[in-house]
Design a protein around this motif. Structure first.
Motif, short mmCIF file in Angstrom:
data_model
loop_
_atom_site.label_atom_id
_atom_site.label_comp_id
_atom_site.label_asym_id
_atom_site.label_seq_id
_atom_site.Cartn_x
_atom_site.Cartn_y
_atom_site.Cartn_z
N ASP A 195 -16.77 87.42 89.02
CA ASP A 195 -18.24 87.66 90.08
C ASP A 195 -19.36 87.14 89.21
O ASP A 195 -20.23 86.44 89.73
N ALA A 196 -19.59 87.73 87.90
CA ALA A 196 -20.59 87.70 87.28
C ALA A 196 -20.61 85.93 86.55
O ALA A 196 -21.69 85.40 86.56
N ASN A 197 -19.82 85.20 86.58
CA ASN A 197 -19.35 83.85 86.10
C ASN A 197 -20.02 83.03 87.26
O ASN A 197 -20.68 81.98 87.02
N GLU A 198 -19.52 83.40 88.47
CA GLU A 198 -19.95 82.80 89.69
C GLU A 198 -21.37 82.69 89.96
O GLU A 198 -21.96 81.61 90.21
N LEU A 199 -22.07 83.91 89.44
CA LEU A 199 -23.71 83.93 89.65
C LEU A 199 -24.14 83.09 88.53
O LEU A 199 -25.15 82.22 88.75
N TYR A 200 -23.63 82.79 87.28
CA TYR A 200 -24.00 82.32 86.30
C TYR A 200 -23.80 80.53 86.71
O TYR A 200 -24.91 79.83 86.44
N ARG A 201 -22.63 80.28 87.38
CA ARG A 201 -22.92 78.84 87.69
C ARG A 201 -23.84 78.37 88.66
O ARG A 201 -24.37 77.23 88.62
N LEU A 202 -23.84 79.37 89.76
CA LEU A 202 -24.98 79.11 91.00
C LEU A 202 -26.30 78.76 90.13
O LEU A 202 -27.24 78.22 90.40
N GLY A 203 -26.75 79.79 89.18
CA GLY A 203 -28.13 79.83 88.51
C GLY A 203 -28.19 78.83 87.71
O GLY A 203 -29.36 78.10 87.68
N ALA A 204 -27.16 78.19 87.09
CA ALA A 204 -27.42 76.89 86.25
C ALA A 204 -27.45 75.69 87.09
O ALA A 204 -27.95 74.73 86.41
N VAL A 205 -27.21 75.66 88.24
CA VAL A 205 -27.58 74.58 89.14
C VAL A 205 -28.80 73.96 89.10
O VAL A 205 -29.22 72.70 89.10
N ASP A 206 -29.89 74.60 88.88
CA ASP A 206 -31.42 74.15 88.93
C ASP A 206 -31.32 73.52 87.62
O ASP A 206 -32.32 72.70 87.40
N ASN A 207 -30.53 73.62 86.59
CA ASN A 207 -30.76 73.00 85.38
C ASN A 207 -29.88 71.79 85.18
O ASN A 207 -29.53 71.46 84.06
N ASP A 208 -29.19 71.37 86.50
CA ASP A 208 -28.15 70.43 86.42
C ASP A 208 -27.04 70.83 85.41
O ASP A 208 -25.99 70.11 85.21
N GLY A 209 -26.54 72.42 85.49
CA GLY A 209 -25.64 72.79 84.73
C GLY A 209 -25.84 72.99 83.26
O GLY A 209 -26.73 72.29 82.67
N ILE A 210 -25.32 73.94 82.68
CA ILE A 210 -25.39 74.61 81.38
C ILE A 210 -24.23 73.98 80.63
O ILE A 210 -23.19 74.54 80.93
N THR A 211 -24.31 73.43 79.47
CA THR A 211 -23.22 73.23 78.54
C THR A 211 -23.36 73.40 77.07
O THR A 211 -24.74 73.23 76.64
N LEU A 212 -22.50 74.16 76.47
CA LEU A 212 -22.62 74.68 75.16
C LEU A 212 -21.56 73.60 74.22
O LEU A 212 -20.51 73.79 74.62
N THR A 213 -22.18 72.72 73.53
CA THR A 213 -21.30 71.77 73.20
C THR A 213 -21.11 72.16 71.54
O THR A 213 -21.97 72.05 70.62
N PRO A 214 -19.76 72.31 71.05
CA PRO A 214 -19.54 72.77 69.91
C PRO A 214 -19.73 71.71 68.76
O PRO A 214 -19.18 70.40 69.08
N LYS A 215 -20.24 71.59 67.66
CA LYS A 215 -20.41 70.53 66.62
C LYS A 215 -19.72 70.92 65.28
O LYS A 215 -19.04 69.93 64.82
N ALA A 216 -19.20 71.82 65.22
CA ALA A 216 -18.22 72.34 63.96
C ALA A 216 -17.84 73.83 64.22
O ALA A 216 -18.30 74.51 64.90
N ALA A 217 -16.74 74.21 63.42
CA ALA A 217 -16.13 75.58 63.67
C ALA A 217 -15.85 75.85 62.02
O ALA A 217 -15.09 74.97 61.37
N GLU A 218 -15.82 76.91 61.63
CA GLU A 218 -15.29 77.53 60.29
C GLU A 218 -14.64 78.76 60.72
O GLU A 218 -15.05 79.78 61.17
N ILE A 219 -13.13 78.39 60.44
CA ILE A 219 -12.21 79.50 60.78
C ILE A 219 -12.22 80.49 59.43
O ILE A 219 -11.86 79.96 58.29
#
Length: 467
Positions: A390-414
């Motif tokens: 349910d929280a994720n659905e609220l996040y999705r709806l809220g992000a619509v005003d910003n044309d969606g939110i994306t977190l784009t990974p550039k690197a990973a250190e394991i």
């Protein structure tokens, strides 16, 4: 490699200038911001030191700016502004103010006005220096009846300042004589404070900073590559830029690195003569050289180190030469469009591609934090997913005003069962924050984000999360 925690606590739904500046590590933010140099023009406050009165305080009608010759009281809403410093008008134009007259820079090698400000200065008077010694034409200035003279990018003598002040309030650069020139950000911010247009200057800085991020994003090899900047005059005398020069500060904003051995040799000087010792220092990844094209063969013959594939030539007198020599909030557009791609072509830094395990961690991260990810793809990588739908659905709806939110990974250190992900935040197709980091964990062979971290992210986006 150790990554610090750069996560922002600002709301993701508002592109805050503060958070952009505080969270970004790709672009260098200068420490010479003029914030705190302004004071009200009351007698008591003008006597306070900067330590006692560190923040700008505005009077109802005027602001007093202290400087080495005393202070200048700025009239409210000045309408007839003249600029004397080279390309000083650019910060004014960027915040929507057009001066009535500007001064053609001394020793100009290219056209004036430059390409980036021509359309704004079509109906503006161009002042020229009165003689070859660079003196000012006080009569011409007085005839224009200015209500403010700005000379924050030139060195005025006390006599010049007093003569100009008898015509109109004259603003000079705060700080001691021969101090380093303000960066493009600091100058735009300072002018915004002086004219009570902080909101406009803040927005202009934000947009310009975002344009830098956009320009360097396709060129990841810039990050960490070393550089040097040399300019050559008509007598074939070479000068090399110090680490504190305007151009060096700009190149560092691109992610380039100024060599420590050059820094040790040149010190605090903005420019230094190119000595044999400097020529013998280890080579850099990219060498930007300003020179007359007609001198190029002679220069290479006299200085063999210039005959390298890593040299980016900038023709003297061109618009690009003017831009790299001035570095203003407006000239950056030309530098980003023309110079950045040229630099990228000669940088040879090799970036290792991510391993399969790093790719898997980055993919899981992208799925969990993307507002548009379908739940069936997100749930396997989210701890206690059944509690968070349910929280994720609220996040999705809220992000619509910003044309969606994306977190784009550039690197990973394991490291064992943990992966530190370096990422950028996008609102729609626009970068909002860059080079942040979060941690994701390997659980039973699947990379997962913890409920605590996901809820912390949603809290920043003003989205409630279950206990």
């Amino acid at each position: 490699m150790v990554f610090g925690n750069r996560s922002c606590g600002a709301r993701l739904f508002s592109l805050s200038l503060f958070c952009l500046m505080a969270c970004s590590s790709t672009a260098e933010i200068d420490a010479d911001s003029p914030a705190g140099r302004l004071s009200t023009s009351t007698e008591a406050q003008s006597q306070l030191s900067e330590e006692e009165n560190p923040t700008p305080a505005k009077a109802l009608k005027e602001i007093a700016i202290p400087h080495r010759y005393g202070q200048t009281v700025i009239p409210q809403n000045p309408e007839r502004i003249i600029t004397l410093g080279p390309y000083e008008e650019d910060s004014l134009i960027a915040i929507g103010v057009t001066p009535i007259a500007v001064t053609e820079p001394q020793g100009l090698t290219g056209r004036y006005p430059p390409p980036w400000s021509q359309e704004f200065l079509r109906n503006v008077q161009i002042l020229k220096l009165a003689n070859v010694d660079g003196d000012l034409d006080y009569g011409a200035i007085a005839e224009l009846r200015p209500d403010l003279v700005m000379a924050t990018k030139t060195e005025l003598t006390l006599e010049q300042y007093e003569e100009l002040s008898s015509i109109a309030p004259t603003l000079i650069q705060p700080g001691p004589p021969n101090s380093s020139e303000m960066s493009w950000q600091a100058h735009a911010e300072f002018i915004g404070q002086v004219l009570d247009l902080e909101s406009e200057s803040g927005q202009a800085i934000l947009v310009t900073q975002a344009s830098i991020f956009d320009a360097i994003r396709p060129h990841p090899a810039l990050e960490g590559s070393t550089f040097a900047h040399i300019k050559v005059d008509q007598r074939e005398v070479l000068q090399i830029a110090g680490g504190k020069s305007l151009s060096s500060r700009f190149f560092r904003q691109l992610g380039l690195a100024y060599p420590s051995n050059l820094d040790d040799e040149i010190g605090d000087a903005d420019w230094s003569l190119m000595t044999e010792q400097l020529e013998s220092l280890p080579s850099v990844d990219v060498l930007v050289v300003e020179s007359d094209p007609a001198l190029r063969d002679s220069l290479i013959y006299s200085h063999p180190f210039l005959e390298q594939e890593n040299v980016v030539w900038v023709d003297r007198g061109s618009g690009l030469d003017t831009a790299v020599s001035s570095i203003t909030i407006l000239s950056l557009s030309l530098l980003l469009e023309e110079l950045v791609p040229n630099i990228s072509q000669v940088v040879t830094v090799v970036i290792d591609p991510p391993t399969a395990e790093e790719e898997a961690a980055m993919k899981a991260f992208r799925l969990v934090y993307g507002s548009e990810t379908i739940w069936e793809d997100k749930a396997p990588h989210l701890q206690k997913a059944n509690e968070l739908r349910d929280a994720n659905e609220l996040y999705r709806l809220g992000a619509v005003d910003n044309d969606g939110i994306t977190l784009t990974p550039k690197a990973a250190e394991i490291n064992d069962d943990e992966a530190t992900i370096i990422y950028d935040v996008y609102f729609g197709d626009s970068p909002a924050y860059t080079d942040l980091d979060r941690t994701i964990y390997l659980v039973d062979g699947i990379w997962q984000v913890t409920k605590e971290d996901f809820c912390g992210f949603l809290s920043a986006a003003q989205t409630p999360c279950p206990e």
